[in-house]
Design an enzyme around this catalytic site. Sequence first.
Site, PDB file in Angstrom:
ATOM      1  N   CYS A 290      27.126  -3.423  35.738  1.00 40.05           N
ATOM      2  CA  CYS A 290      25.750  -3.376  35.205  1.00 40.05           C
ATOM      3  C   CYS A 290      26.162  -4.041  33.802  1.00 40.05           C
ATOM      4  CB  CYS A 290      24.865  -1.807  34.948  1.00 40.05           C
ATOM      5  SG  CYS A 290      24.544  -1.514  36.393  1.00 40.05           S
TER       6      CYS A 290
ATOM      7  N   GLU B 143      22.301   0.103  44.497  1.00 39.87           N
ATOM      8  CA  GLU B 143      23.483   0.320  43.915  1.00 39.87           C
ATOM      9  C   GLU B 143      24.080   2.121  44.862  1.00 39.87           C
ATOM     10  OE1 GLU B 143      24.668  -0.322  40.176  1.00 39.87           O
ATOM     11  OE2 GLU B 143      26.753  -0.130  40.397  1.00 39.87           O
TER      12      GLU B 143
ATOM     13  N   GLU C 188      24.160   1.497  48.126  1.00 43.70           N
ATOM     14  CA  GLU C 188      25.182   0.553  48.794  1.00 43.70           C
ATOM     15  C   GLU C 188      26.133   1.760  48.841  1.00 43.70           C
ATOM     16  OE1 GLU C 188      26.038  -2.213  45.831  1.00 43.70           O
ATOM     17  OE2 GLU C 188      28.148  -2.954  47.284  1.00 43.70           O
TER      18      GLU C 188
ATOM     19  N   LYS D  94      24.951 -10.663  28.029  1.00 43.22           N
ATOM     20  CA  LYS D  94      24.569 -10.763  28.960  1.00 43.22           C
ATOM     21  C   LYS D  94      23.840 -11.721  28.839  1.00 43.22           C
ATOM     22  CE  LYS D  94      23.150  -6.757  30.885  1.00 43.22           C
ATOM     23  NZ  LYS D  94      23.277  -6.671  32.199  1.00 43.22           N
TER      24      LYS D  94
ATOM     25  N   SER E  62      30.575  -3.060  42.899  1.00 41.93           N
ATOM     26  CA  SER E  62      29.133  -3.274  43.699  1.00 41.93           C
ATOM     27  C   SER E  62      28.660  -4.830  44.115  1.00 41.93           C
ATOM     28  CB  SER E  62      28.010  -1.771  43.052  1.00 41.93           C
ATOM     29  OG  SER E  62      26.860  -2.503  42.875  1.00 41.93           O
TER      30      SER E  62
ATOM     31  N   GLU F 145      25.583 -18.731  39.434  1.00 39.07           N
ATOM     32  CA  GLU F 145      24.612 -18.481  40.203  1.00 39.07           C
ATOM     33  C   GLU F 145      23.731 -17.459  40.035  1.00 39.07           C
ATOM     34  OE1 GLU F 145      27.535 -17.336  39.363  1.00 39.07           O
ATOM     35  OE2 GLU F 145      27.563 -14.947  39.300  1.00 39.07           O
TER      36      GLU F 145
ATOM     37  N   CYS G   4      25.877   0.646  25.974  1.00 39.33           N
ATOM     38  CA  CYS G   4      24.432  -0.241  25.895  1.00 39.33           C
ATOM     39  C   CYS G   4      24.840   0.046  24.530  1.00 39.33           C
ATOM     40  CB  CYS G   4      24.204  -0.108  26.185  1.00 39.33           C
ATOM     41  SG  CYS G   4      24.259  -0.654  27.804  1.00 39.33           S
TER      42      CYS G   4
ATOM     43  N   GLU H  27      26.421 -13.651  31.307  1.00 37.56           N
ATOM     44  CA  GLU H  27      25.370 -13.222  32.435  1.00 37.56           C
ATOM     45  C   GLU H  27      24.392 -14.326  33.072  1.00 37.56           C
ATOM     46  OE1 GLU H  27      23.854  -9.451  32.490  1.00 37.56           O
ATOM     47  OE2 GLU H  27      25.000  -8.916  34.650  1.00 37.56           O
TER      48      GLU H  27
END
Lengths: 108, 589
Positions: B306, B286, B289, B365, B326, B373, B519, B368
Amino acid sequence: MAEIIEFFLDYAQQNSCAECIPCRIGTKRMQEIVKKIFDGSISDREVSLLYDFAEDIGASSKCDLGKMAGKAVKFALQYCKDDIDAHIKGSCGHSIPANPGWQAIMMK
Amino acid sequence: MANVTLTIDGQKVTVPEGTTILKAAEKAGVKIPTLCFLEHVGLRHIKHDVGACRVCVVEVEGKKDFVSSCNTPVEEGMVVRTHTPKVIAARKLNLEMMLSDHHLDCPTCPKNGICELQAICAELNVRQIRPQGEKKDFPIDDSSPSIVRNPNKCIVCQRCITACKVLQTVDALELYGNGFDAVVRPKGGLPLIETQCVACGQCALVCPTAAIVEKDDTWKVWEAIADPKKHVVVQTAPATHVTIGEAFGLPVGTDITGKMVAALKRLGFDAVFDTNWSADLTIMEEGYELIHRIKNGGVLPQFTSCSPGWIKFIEEFYPDLIPHVSTCKSPQQMLGPIAKTYYAEKKGINPEDIFVVSVMPCTAKKYEAARPEMNAASKYWNNPNITRDVDVVLTSRELIRMIREAGIDFASLPDEPYDPIMGEGTGAAQIFGATGGVMEAALRTAYEVVTGKTLPKLDFEDVRGMKDIKEASVNMNGVTVKVLVAHSLGAARQLMDKVRAGELKDYHFIEIMACPGGCIGGGGQPIPTTVEERENRIKGIYERDKKLKIRKSHENPEIQAIYREFLKEPLGHKSHQLLHTHYTPRGKK
């Protein structure tokens, strides 16, 4: 009077915003007990519970809708106990007569 | 502001005008019981005081009816009585009413032991349920991979609605219907998965009963561990390092990393890895990037990626801003495919047999990991028999339950180290667990990569703490890099509106965390997760960062090794295959 409180409780249930417990659940429980007045299956325990409910719901509901539902039952039990007892026994004499003049007014 | 003097249970107390009876009583040393009231829903300024439960009712002299103390302001000369027989009877009956419409399968309920309804009934000595009658009977909604809704346990306190609508501005829940038939449901009565719900789980944190809980996937893990063919690896998120101990009586914010590793080894995992390792990997990708975007006129400001709740949020509500995000996967989704490629190769294990479990502070999560994908390892090997990159996600609460099920005496476990290859994590990765941490970690690396100089001071205090939007700037070789940090989606929405209006063009990097506090305040964390808990956990996070020998991601020897041996360079070909992703515009068409 029994019919009036039944009507009032139905109204409260249909219009309750459901936000507070006494109005959302309490008026439903009162409705269930009041229905038993009509078939005479109500027990003494339930009558006394109805008193407690009426007292609590009338005082602790969030808005006037729930408060009025509780108070309507409370006053009915306080002032028209004869009428309700008569209902329970299945011998209701409709102590408050219908307005004899209303038909004449409506028919004009 | 003027002061008001009143009497509560015979005691005179003076408080500022506008104070509620509840707060005034607190000052007078009188505790009024509450159930639905929540003082701070995630953030200090968000209050839930609808007065739904009517447990905090009190008598006020001169008033015929009771008043709810949580939302009634004091008045001059008020005389309040908090526990007369009438008040106590009303509280009890209100609770009895609630119980008369509640499925009372307490011993098997997911909230058994941490249920606020249970607790208040114990506190108020409720010993019977006099009212009996119809009970609500709704189907359980388990359409979401993250959250299970059981409307039959709902007491319509509407805390979840406040969390969803006011804190997160997602507004996926509604109170529908009138009277007894009313229900809190996903908007439009749809299954949760079909709504704009971002699976952040803040509703589950505030739900006093088990009407909203995380989906329990512990059995899948027990089965995988017991399967001799499977090589089961587990990763632990930065935020879990300071929270799991709470459930075992340790002070909030205690660093239990070593004990958690020991517990996971005793549970039977074949290898115990640290998501801190892949957080360091995330910083490499990141950070590079960001440098790439700044140098080559890419889309700025760049957003962090994230937090999966945040990702779903931007897909739902700001799909036009997706190019800002990102392309890096989250640390969880970086470790998964690396375990099934690099680690599998190094250890000579068939990637088909590797089963990746993660322990996360987060309900999103789960969502996710289930995204279609997220099967990069399968694509990498061109092998459909390789399962998902991350097979099962456990929330902190689920791991706590597994440790209990196995009868492990957590508090007295010795500290054990993580396993090599993906077990080393730096202080920079550790602070991923708190709001502002990703940003701080990125700056620690970006500064040194860009300037070639060592940072004089590692701590970026400006981006720390519970303020909902934070700002900092760093001079790197004459370029002032300006960054923003937001936590909670309500704060994210404020920033997104500004980005959309073109007001934040001179900013470079924005960190967004879906949950308040980051988190450590995630939807999968131990309950209760109040603002105080969040703050103490944040303290624990920074203490652990200070303790660690290596505090910058690019100095992590295991990260240096994977670039040397496998990935070659940040943003390289393999990185793109395994560590980067794309997003899907969603929302109302």
